[in-house]
Structures are given as C-alpha cells and as structure tokens.
Design a protein around this motif. Structure first.
Motif, PDB file in Angstrom:
ATOM      1  N   THR A  40      54.970   5.743   9.478  1.00  0.00           N
ATOM      2  CA  THR A  40      55.168   7.411  10.605  1.00  0.00           C
ATOM      3  C   THR A  40      55.641   8.177   9.494  1.00  0.00           C
ATOM      4  N   ASP A  41      55.205   9.418   9.900  1.00  0.00           N
ATOM      5  CA  ASP A  41      56.543   9.980   9.917  1.00  0.00           C
ATOM      6  C   ASP A  41      57.595  11.181  10.318  1.00  0.00           C
ATOM      7  N   ALA A  42      57.519   9.453  11.111  1.00  0.00           N
ATOM      8  CA  ALA A  42      59.553   9.900  12.034  1.00  0.00           C
ATOM      9  C   ALA A  42      60.291  10.139  11.038  1.00  0.00           C
ATOM     10  N   ALA A  43      61.347  11.118  11.570  1.00  0.00           N
ATOM     11  CA  ALA A  43      62.267  10.963  11.154  1.00  0.00           C
ATOM     12  C   ALA A  43      63.093  11.364  12.157  1.00  0.00           C
ATOM     13  N   ASN A  44      64.756  10.555  11.274  1.00  0.00           N
ATOM     14  CA  ASN A  44      66.102  10.173  12.418  1.00  0.00           C
ATOM     15  C   ASN A  44      67.350  11.742  11.658  1.00  0.00           C
ATOM     16  N   TYR A  45      67.986  12.687  12.421  1.00  0.00           N
ATOM     17  CA  TYR A  45      68.636  13.335  12.122  1.00  0.00           C
ATOM     18  C   TYR A  45      69.737  12.949  12.793  1.00  0.00           C
ATOM     19  N   THR A  46      71.285  12.988  12.029  1.00  0.00           N
ATOM     20  CA  THR A  46      71.930  13.129  12.663  1.00  0.00           C
ATOM     21  C   THR A  46      72.788  14.497  12.635  1.00  0.00           C
ATOM     22  N   LYS A  93      66.217  21.705   7.436  1.00  0.00           N
ATOM     23  CA  LYS A  93      65.249  20.754   7.888  1.00  0.00           C
ATOM     24  C   LYS A  93      63.405  21.767   8.575  1.00  0.00           C
ATOM     25  N   ASN A  94      63.040  20.744   8.416  1.00  0.00           N
ATOM     26  CA  ASN A  94      61.459  20.904   9.778  1.00  0.00           C
ATOM     27  C   ASN A  94      61.654  19.477   9.966  1.00  0.00           C
ATOM     28  N   PHE A  95      61.401  20.050  11.654  1.00  0.00           N
ATOM     29  CA  PHE A  95      61.727  19.365  13.000  1.00  0.00           C
ATOM     30  C   PHE A  95      59.820  19.214  13.101  1.00  0.00           C
ATOM     31  N   PHE A  96      59.607  17.781  13.382  1.00  0.00           N
ATOM     32  CA  PHE A  96      58.409  17.404  13.825  1.00  0.00           C
ATOM     33  C   PHE A  96      58.315  17.038  15.003  1.00  0.00           C
ATOM     34  N   VAL A  97      57.360  16.754  15.670  1.00  0.00           N
ATOM     35  CA  VAL A  97      57.014  16.483  16.983  1.00  0.00           C
ATOM     36  C   VAL A  97      56.783  14.634  16.671  1.00  0.00           C
ATOM     37  N   GLY A  98      57.934  14.159  17.003  1.00  0.00           N
ATOM     38  CA  GLY A  98      58.532  12.360  17.495  1.00  0.00           C
ATOM     39  C   GLY A  98      59.409  12.610  16.403  1.00  0.00           C
ATOM     40  N   ASP A  99      60.302  13.217  15.649  1.00  0.00           N
ATOM     41  CA  ASP A  99      61.266  13.550  15.529  1.00  0.00           C
ATOM     42  C   ASP A  99      62.360  12.787  16.010  1.00  0.00           C
ATOM     43  N   ILE A 100      63.480  12.299  15.774  1.00  0.00           N
ATOM     44  CA  ILE A 100      64.858  11.483  17.070  1.00  0.00           C
ATOM     45  C   ILE A 100      66.582  12.635  16.409  1.00  0.00           C
ATOM     46  N   LEU A 146      73.191  23.732  19.375  1.00  0.00           N
ATOM     47  CA  LEU A 146      71.810  24.232  17.937  1.00  0.00           C
ATOM     48  C   LEU A 146      70.133  24.208  19.073  1.00  0.00           C
ATOM     49  N   SER A 147      70.308  24.884  18.291  1.00  0.00           N
ATOM     50  CA  SER A 147      69.014  25.632  18.455  1.00  0.00           C
ATOM     51  C   SER A 147      68.180  25.050  17.427  1.00  0.00           C
ATOM     52  N   VAL A 148      66.421  24.277  17.746  1.00  0.00           N
ATOM     53  CA  VAL A 148      65.716  23.602  16.490  1.00  0.00           C
ATOM     54  C   VAL A 148      64.240  23.883  16.735  1.00  0.00           C
ATOM     55  N   ASP A 149      63.421  24.263  15.889  1.00  0.00           N
ATOM     56  CA  ASP A 149      62.138  24.707  16.809  1.00  0.00           C
ATOM     57  C   ASP A 149      60.807  23.292  16.263  1.00  0.00           C
ATOM     58  N   VAL A 150      60.372  22.997  16.902  1.00  0.00           N
ATOM     59  CA  VAL A 150      59.102  21.653  16.444  1.00  0.00           C
ATOM     60  C   VAL A 150      57.791  22.120  15.957  1.00  0.00           C
ATOM     61  N   GLN A 151      57.213  21.402  15.046  1.00  0.00           N
ATOM     62  CA  GLN A 151      55.616  21.716  14.514  1.00  0.00           C
ATOM     63  C   GLN A 151      55.245  20.796  14.783  1.00  0.00           C
ATOM     64  N   GLY A 160      54.866   9.016   1.882  1.00  0.00           N
ATOM     65  CA  GLY A 160      56.694   7.433   2.147  1.00  0.00           C
ATOM     66  C   GLY A 160      57.707   8.795   2.840  1.00  0.00           C
ATOM     67  N   SER A 161      57.608  10.125   2.060  1.00  0.00           N
ATOM     68  CA  SER A 161      59.029  10.911   2.286  1.00  0.00           C
ATOM     69  C   SER A 161      59.351  11.431   3.904  1.00  0.00           C
ATOM     70  N   THR A 162      60.184  12.080   3.921  1.00  0.00           N
ATOM     71  CA  THR A 162      60.665  11.729   5.503  1.00  0.00           C
ATOM     72  C   THR A 162      60.783  13.307   4.932  1.00  0.00           C
ATOM     73  N   PRO A 163      60.446  14.719   6.138  1.00  0.00           N
ATOM     74  CA  PRO A 163      60.457  16.677   5.618  1.00  0.00           C
ATOM     75  C   PRO A 163      62.272  16.986   5.473  1.00  0.00           C
ATOM     76  N   ASN A 164      62.249  16.640   4.564  1.00  0.00           N
ATOM     77  CA  ASN A 164      63.647  17.951   4.399  1.00  0.00           C
ATOM     78  C   ASN A 164      64.705  17.167   4.540  1.00  0.00           C
ATOM     79  N   GLY A 165      64.726  15.732   4.172  1.00  0.00           N
ATOM     80  CA  GLY A 165      66.082  14.976   4.541  1.00  0.00           C
ATOM     81  C   GLY A 165      66.901  13.929   5.540  1.00  0.00           C
ATOM     82  N   GLY A 166      65.910  14.045   6.116  1.00  0.00           N
ATOM     83  CA  GLY A 166      66.112  12.834   7.491  1.00  0.00           C
ATOM     84  C   GLY A 166      65.625  12.076   7.151  1.00  0.00           C
ATOM     85  N   SER A 167      66.495  11.070   7.369  1.00  0.00           N
ATOM     86  CA  SER A 167      66.591   9.874   7.158  1.00  0.00           C
ATOM     87  C   SER A 167      65.526   8.858   8.254  1.00  0.00           C
ATOM     88  N   SER A 168      64.608   8.372   7.204  1.00  0.00           N
ATOM     89  CA  SER A 168      63.059   7.274   7.500  1.00  0.00           C
ATOM     90  C   SER A 168      63.578   6.775   8.798  1.00  0.00           C
TER      91      SER A 168
END
Length: 173
Positions: A25-31, A57-64, A127-132, A142-150
């Motif tokens: 999956t492409d979901a990423a976890n961000y602290t 960072k780029n945030f996507f639907v499914g990220d946590i 915090l304000s984030v824009d989710v794509q 296999g990578s996560t978008p912009n530094g999120g831990s996968s």
C-alpha cells in the motif's frame, strides 16, 4: 481424488492469504512535529513551527497523522478553517483528548487541527494540511511520499507475492 482436491484447496487458500498479506500500500504514517511531538512549539515563539513541518510533505488519502501528546495537558481537535484561523475550539468537528492520537486522512481537501487548551493554539499549536487523492508521479515504487514512515510492504515483497501466486497457479494447472 478427494485428498488431491483438499490439498489443492489448501494451497489455493495459502496463496490467496500470502498475496493479501504481502500486497503493498502507499499509505504513510507521519509523526506530527517529528521528535517535538504535538505541543506548544519550542522556545522562540515559532508560531509557524507546524506549518514548516508540513511544508516539505505531500499528504494523501489513507495517510495517518500521529499526534504525540500527554493526556490532560494537550488535545487535538479537527476544526473548520474559520475556527483554525481564530483558534476557536468551541465547536470542533472531532476532538481527541487521549494521547497519542492517530488520525487517518480519509478524504481530499484541507484538514485543520488545533489544541483547544487555553493559549496553546495562539502559541502556535496548530496544523493545516492539504490532502491529495493519490501519490504523485514522482514517487518511486515502494517509497513513501516525502519522508513519511511506511507501514506498507516494499516492492521486492510485492514481487515475491506475484512469484508465489504464479508458481501456485502452475502447480494447480
């Protein structure tokens, strides 16, 4: 013949389970705030601390988003943009009072988060984030978008899943 049918069914079930477990999956976890966590920004009064954290960072639907905070000292509330701008937490969309709090970004658009403890939001705890809708084309498999831990499997694991499925299909035919 019945024994061969049962072993074939067992292999098929094992293949399906292995493929399901190994799918990527492409979901990423961000602290949020990385090692700083979710609190009034560090000394110096940097009210843009969390905006700066989110900038690369780029945030996507499914990220946590994981908000690490001490229960009874902070909270995290999702609010409207107007409430975010005014640091008004009186009518939040949702609020999490027990830390840490994990929030899944389940739709596109802007999300706005504040701490509703008196003085914290005005001190920069917001915090304000824009989710794509999906990962950008510049992501490598296999990578996560912009530094999120996968929390996802890597591309080699997905390739193994495909190989196992292929071998099992050859054996069953």
């Amino acid at each position: 013949m019945e024994m061969k049918s049962m072993s074939t069914a067992a292999v098929l079930v094992a293949v399906v389970l292995a493929s399901t477990v190994l799918q990527s999956t492409d979901a990423a976890n961000y602290t949020v705030g990385d090692t700083t966590g979710w609190r009034v920004p560090p000394s110096g009064g940097n009210s843009d601390f969390y905006d700066e954290w989110a900038d690369n960072k780029n945030f996507f639907v499914g990220d946590i988003l994981e908000f690490n905070f001490t229960t009874n000292i902070h909270n995290v509330a999702e609010v409207t943009e107007a409430a975010y701008d005014r640091c008004n937490g009186t009518n939040p969309i949702s609020i999490h009072s027990t830390g840490p709090a994990s929030i899944t970004l389940n739709r596109t658009g802007e999300y706005h988060f504040i701490c509703t403890v008196l003085g914290h939001c005005t001190g920069g705890q917001k915090l304000s984030v824009d989710v794509q809708s999906g990962p950008g084309t510049n992501s490598t498999p296999g990578s996560t978008p912009n530094g999120g831990s996968s929390s996802s499997a890597s591309s080699p694991v997905a390739a193994v899943s495909v190989a196992i499925t292929s071998v099992a299909l050859v054996l069953l035919c």
